[in-house]
Motif scaffolding. Structure first.
Motif, PDB file in Angstrom:
ATOM      1  N   ALA A 143      45.960  71.654  39.708  1.00 22.75           N
ATOM      2  CA  ALA A 143      45.843  70.361  40.525  1.00 22.75           C
ATOM      3  C   ALA A 143      44.810  69.509  40.371  1.00 22.75           C
ATOM      4  CB  ALA A 143      45.647  70.933  42.057  1.00 22.75           C
ATOM      5  N   ALA A 144      43.620  69.937  39.585  1.00 22.37           N
ATOM      6  CA  ALA A 144      42.480  68.940  39.501  1.00 22.37           C
ATOM      7  C   ALA A 144      43.108  68.142  38.362  1.00 22.37           C
ATOM      8  CB  ALA A 144      41.288  69.864  39.230  1.00 22.37           C
ATOM      9  N   ARG A 145      43.423  68.825  37.166  1.00 26.84           N
ATOM     10  CA  ARG A 145      44.022  68.175  35.853  1.00 26.84           C
ATOM     11  C   ARG A 145      45.118  67.283  36.453  1.00 26.84           C
ATOM     12  NH1 ARG A 145      42.671  65.865  32.206  1.00 26.84           N
ATOM     13  NH2 ARG A 145      40.918  67.378  32.559  1.00 26.84           N
ATOM     14  N   LEU A 146      46.186  67.675  37.130  1.00 24.72           N
ATOM     15  CA  LEU A 146      46.949  66.351  37.700  1.00 24.72           C
ATOM     16  C   LEU A 146      46.518  65.436  38.140  1.00 24.72           C
ATOM     17  CD1 LEU A 146      49.927  65.645  38.156  1.00 24.72           C
ATOM     18  CD2 LEU A 146      49.801  66.887  40.403  1.00 24.72           C
ATOM     19  N   CYS A 147      45.686  65.624  39.013  1.00 21.71           N
ATOM     20  CA  CYS A 147      44.829  64.383  39.954  1.00 21.71           C
ATOM     21  C   CYS A 147      44.000  63.523  38.884  1.00 21.71           C
ATOM     22  CB  CYS A 147      44.029  64.807  41.003  1.00 21.71           C
ATOM     23  SG  CYS A 147      44.999  65.619  42.409  1.00 21.71           S
ATOM     24  N   THR A 148      43.337  64.244  37.974  1.00 19.73           N
ATOM     25  CA  THR A 148      42.513  63.570  36.953  1.00 19.73           C
ATOM     26  C   THR A 148      43.426  62.733  36.030  1.00 19.73           C
ATOM     27  OG1 THR A 148      40.819  65.332  36.971  1.00 19.73           O
ATOM     28  CG2 THR A 148      41.059  64.002  35.166  1.00 19.73           C
ATOM     29  N   ASP A 149      44.565  63.222  35.688  1.00 19.03           N
ATOM     30  CA  ASP A 149      45.315  62.560  34.494  1.00 19.03           C
ATOM     31  C   ASP A 149      46.138  61.300  35.590  1.00 19.03           C
ATOM     32  OD1 ASP A 149      44.813  64.353  32.739  1.00 19.03           O
ATOM     33  OD2 ASP A 149      46.650  65.350  32.780  1.00 19.03           O
ATOM     34  N   ALA A 150      46.479  61.482  36.752  1.00 27.79           N
ATOM     35  CA  ALA A 150      47.006  60.353  37.623  1.00 27.79           C
ATOM     36  C   ALA A 150      46.019  59.554  37.794  1.00 27.79           C
ATOM     37  CB  ALA A 150      47.525  60.969  38.668  1.00 27.79           C
ATOM     38  N   PHE A 151      44.805  59.815  38.070  1.00 29.85           N
ATOM     39  CA  PHE A 151      43.792  58.805  38.471  1.00 29.85           C
ATOM     40  C   PHE A 151      43.442  57.807  37.467  1.00 29.85           C
ATOM     41  CE2 PHE A 151      39.944  56.799  39.072  1.00 29.85           C
ATOM     42  CZ  PHE A 151      39.729  56.235  40.525  1.00 29.85           C
ATOM     43  N   GLU A 152      43.330  58.650  36.364  1.00 29.80           N
ATOM     44  CA  GLU A 152      42.620  57.818  34.999  1.00 29.80           C
ATOM     45  C   GLU A 152      44.017  56.893  34.529  1.00 29.80           C
ATOM     46  OE1 GLU A 152      40.020  57.498  33.969  1.00 29.80           O
ATOM     47  OE2 GLU A 152      39.235  59.001  35.344  1.00 29.80           O
ATOM     48  N   ALA A 153      45.351  57.380  34.563  1.00 32.50           N
ATOM     49  CA  ALA A 153      46.492  56.407  34.308  1.00 32.50           C
ATOM     50  C   ALA A 153      46.383  55.407  35.357  1.00 32.50           C
ATOM     51  CB  ALA A 153      47.784  57.074  34.449  1.00 32.50           C
ATOM     52  N   VAL A 154      46.243  55.541  36.655  1.00 30.05           N
ATOM     53  CA  VAL A 154      46.138  54.209  37.534  1.00 30.05           C
ATOM     54  C   VAL A 154      45.184  53.507  37.210  1.00 30.05           C
ATOM     55  CG1 VAL A 154      45.711  53.697  39.918  1.00 30.05           C
ATOM     56  CG2 VAL A 154      47.294  55.643  39.389  1.00 30.05           C
ATOM     57  N   TRP A 155      43.880  54.026  37.157  1.00 27.93           N
ATOM     58  CA  TRP A 155      42.539  53.214  36.666  1.00 27.93           C
ATOM     59  C   TRP A 155      42.728  52.342  35.564  1.00 27.93           C
ATOM     60  CZ3 TRP A 155      38.591  52.257  39.836  1.00 27.93           C
ATOM     61  CH2 TRP A 155      37.337  51.687  39.395  1.00 27.93           C
ATOM     62  N   ASN A 156      43.487  52.904  34.585  1.00 30.04           N
ATOM     63  CA  ASN A 156      43.507  52.097  33.504  1.00 30.04           C
ATOM     64  C   ASN A 156      44.397  50.929  33.473  1.00 30.04           C
ATOM     65  OD1 ASN A 156      41.551  53.560  31.871  1.00 30.04           O
ATOM     66  ND2 ASN A 156      43.230  55.059  31.183  1.00 30.04           N
ATOM     67  N   ARG A 157      45.498  51.023  34.362  1.00 24.73           N
ATOM     68  CA  ARG A 157      46.415  50.059  34.772  1.00 24.73           C
ATOM     69  C   ARG A 157      45.899  48.799  35.482  1.00 24.73           C
ATOM     70  NH1 ARG A 157      49.113  54.549  33.281  1.00 24.73           N
ATOM     71  NH2 ARG A 157      51.073  54.373  31.871  1.00 24.73           N
ATOM     72  N   ALA A 158      44.847  49.645  36.374  1.00 29.34           N
ATOM     73  CA  ALA A 158      44.930  48.644  37.654  1.00 29.34           C
ATOM     74  C   ALA A 158      43.865  47.539  37.423  1.00 29.34           C
ATOM     75  CB  ALA A 158      44.029  49.590  38.710  1.00 29.34           C
ATOM     76  N   VAL A 159      43.751  46.667  38.354  1.00 26.91           N
ATOM     77  CA  VAL A 159      42.939  45.239  38.240  1.00 26.91           C
ATOM     78  C   VAL A 159      41.710  45.482  38.993  1.00 26.91           C
ATOM     79  CG1 VAL A 159      43.274  42.690  38.771  1.00 26.91           C
ATOM     80  CG2 VAL A 159      45.128  44.087  38.213  1.00 26.91           C
ATOM     81  N   PRO A 160      40.741  44.941  38.529  1.00 26.11           N
ATOM     82  CA  PRO A 160      39.324  45.156  39.067  1.00 26.11           C
ATOM     83  C   PRO A 160      39.316  44.477  40.457  1.00 26.11           C
ATOM     84  CG  PRO A 160      38.783  44.963  36.752  1.00 26.11           C
ATOM     85  CD  PRO A 160      40.175  44.560  37.028  1.00 26.11           C
ATOM     86  N   HIS A 161      38.536  44.814  41.384  1.00 29.45           N
ATOM     87  CA  HIS A 161      38.575  44.049  42.564  1.00 29.45           C
ATOM     88  C   HIS A 161      38.296  42.475  42.543  1.00 29.45           C
ATOM     89  CE1 HIS A 161      38.337  43.214  46.705  1.00 29.45           C
ATOM     90  NE2 HIS A 161      37.348  42.728  46.456  1.00 29.45           N
ATOM     91  N   ALA A 162      37.208  42.404  41.481  1.00 31.43           N
ATOM     92  CA  ALA A 162      36.838  40.710  41.389  1.00 31.43           C
ATOM     93  C   ALA A 162      37.915  39.895  40.837  1.00 31.43           C
ATOM     94  CB  ALA A 162      35.566  40.803  40.552  1.00 31.43           C
ATOM     95  N   ASP A 163      38.976  40.515  40.112  1.00 33.71           N
ATOM     96  CA  ASP A 163      40.246  39.760  39.554  1.00 33.71           C
ATOM     97  C   ASP A 163      41.270  39.925  40.225  1.00 33.71           C
ATOM     98  OD1 ASP A 163      38.363  39.149  37.533  1.00 33.71           O
ATOM     99  OD2 ASP A 163      38.907  41.045  36.448  1.00 33.71           O
ATOM    100  N   TYR A 164      41.473  40.570  41.396  1.00 30.16           N
ATOM    101  CA  TYR A 164      42.587  40.840  42.035  1.00 30.16           C
ATOM    102  C   TYR A 164      42.842  39.920  43.075  1.00 30.16           C
ATOM    103  CZ  TYR A 164      46.536  43.047  44.623  1.00 30.16           C
ATOM    104  OH  TYR A 164      47.793  43.307  45.306  1.00 30.16           O
ATOM    105  N   ARG A 165      43.980  39.321  43.345  1.00 30.69           N
ATOM    106  CA  ARG A 165      44.556  38.602  44.557  1.00 30.69           C
ATOM    107  C   ARG A 165      45.703  39.110  45.001  1.00 30.69           C
ATOM    108  NH1 ARG A 165      40.187  38.130  43.352  1.00 30.69           N
ATOM    109  NH2 ARG A 165      38.912  36.288  42.644  1.00 30.69           N
ATOM    110  N   PRO A 166      45.338  39.463  46.290  1.00 29.67           N
ATOM    111  CA  PRO A 166      46.720  40.114  46.998  1.00 29.67           C
ATOM    112  C   PRO A 166      47.789  39.097  47.079  1.00 29.67           C
ATOM    113  CG  PRO A 166      44.454  40.248  48.379  1.00 29.67           C
ATOM    114  CD  PRO A 166      44.390  39.392  47.424  1.00 29.67           C
ATOM    115  N   ALA A 167      48.975  39.409  46.773  1.00 27.82           N
ATOM    116  CA  ALA A 167      50.074  38.578  46.673  1.00 27.82           C
ATOM    117  C   ALA A 167      50.864  38.711  48.212  1.00 27.82           C
ATOM    118  CB  ALA A 167      51.253  38.918  45.594  1.00 27.82           C
TER     119      ALA A 167
END
Length: 170
Positions: free
Chosen positions: A146-170
């Motif tokens: 479970a820890a590996r699944l969550c680690t992999d999922a989080f890192e995949a999300v993090w790597n695609r996500a936009v930093p807060h300073a750059d994100y503008r809610p649509a």
């Protein structure tokens, strides 16, 4: 911050990550209701919004724990997500890094079925919610798979996500 999360955050040595995947949480939260009524937190008036949760995060960050929060959001965003966006400065002030991932960019990521906290890539606290956003409790999980699944999922999300300073809610 629930006691279970606060306890594990205090024990964390290297990392604490939090993945949020819902478009609304606890719609009866007084802070959200006040925001809907037009009241906004003043970043300069720290005493009016800083609390025990912020202390716990700041303490962890102060001992070298890297705290990251990623939010997967549908666009256009809900009022609740707009509220979260507006108050994210409090997360940043406490020592978290925050990123936003539009849901359309998450289609190819294998995700756990629930939001979670993950501490030092070993201990998972799953957050369960009712359909209306009310808390359904938490589940502590020390299963390495479970820890590996969550680690992999989080890192995949993090790597695609936009930093807060750059994100503008649509």
């Amino acid at each position: 911050m629930p006691t279970l999360v606060r306890e594990h955050l205090a024990k964390a040595e290297r990392s604490a990550v939090h993945l949020e995947t819902r478009d609304a949480y606890m719609l009866t939260d007084p802070g959200f209701i006040a925001w809907q009524d037009g009241r906004r937190l003043d970043p300069k008036d720290r005493a009016s919004w800083w609390g025990g949760w912020h202390d716990a995060v700041a303490d962890a960050a102060g001992k070298g724990v890297r705290l990251r929060r990623a939010r997967i959001v549908s666009e256009p965003v809900t009022d609740y997500i707009r509220y979260e966006y507006d108050v994210t400065f409090t997360n940043l002030a406490a020592g978290e890094e925050v990123r936003w991932l539009p849901r359309r960019r998450a289609s190819l990521i294998a995700l756990p079925g629930n939001d979670f906290w993950l501490f030092d890539e070993q201990v998972v606290v799953f957050n369960h919610f009712a359909g209306d956003g009310r808390s359904g409790g938490m589940e502590l999980c020390g299963d390495p798979a479970a820890a590996r699944l969550c680690t992999d999922a989080f890192e995949a999300v993090w790597n695609r996500a936009v930093p807060h300073a750059d994100y503008r809610p649509a």
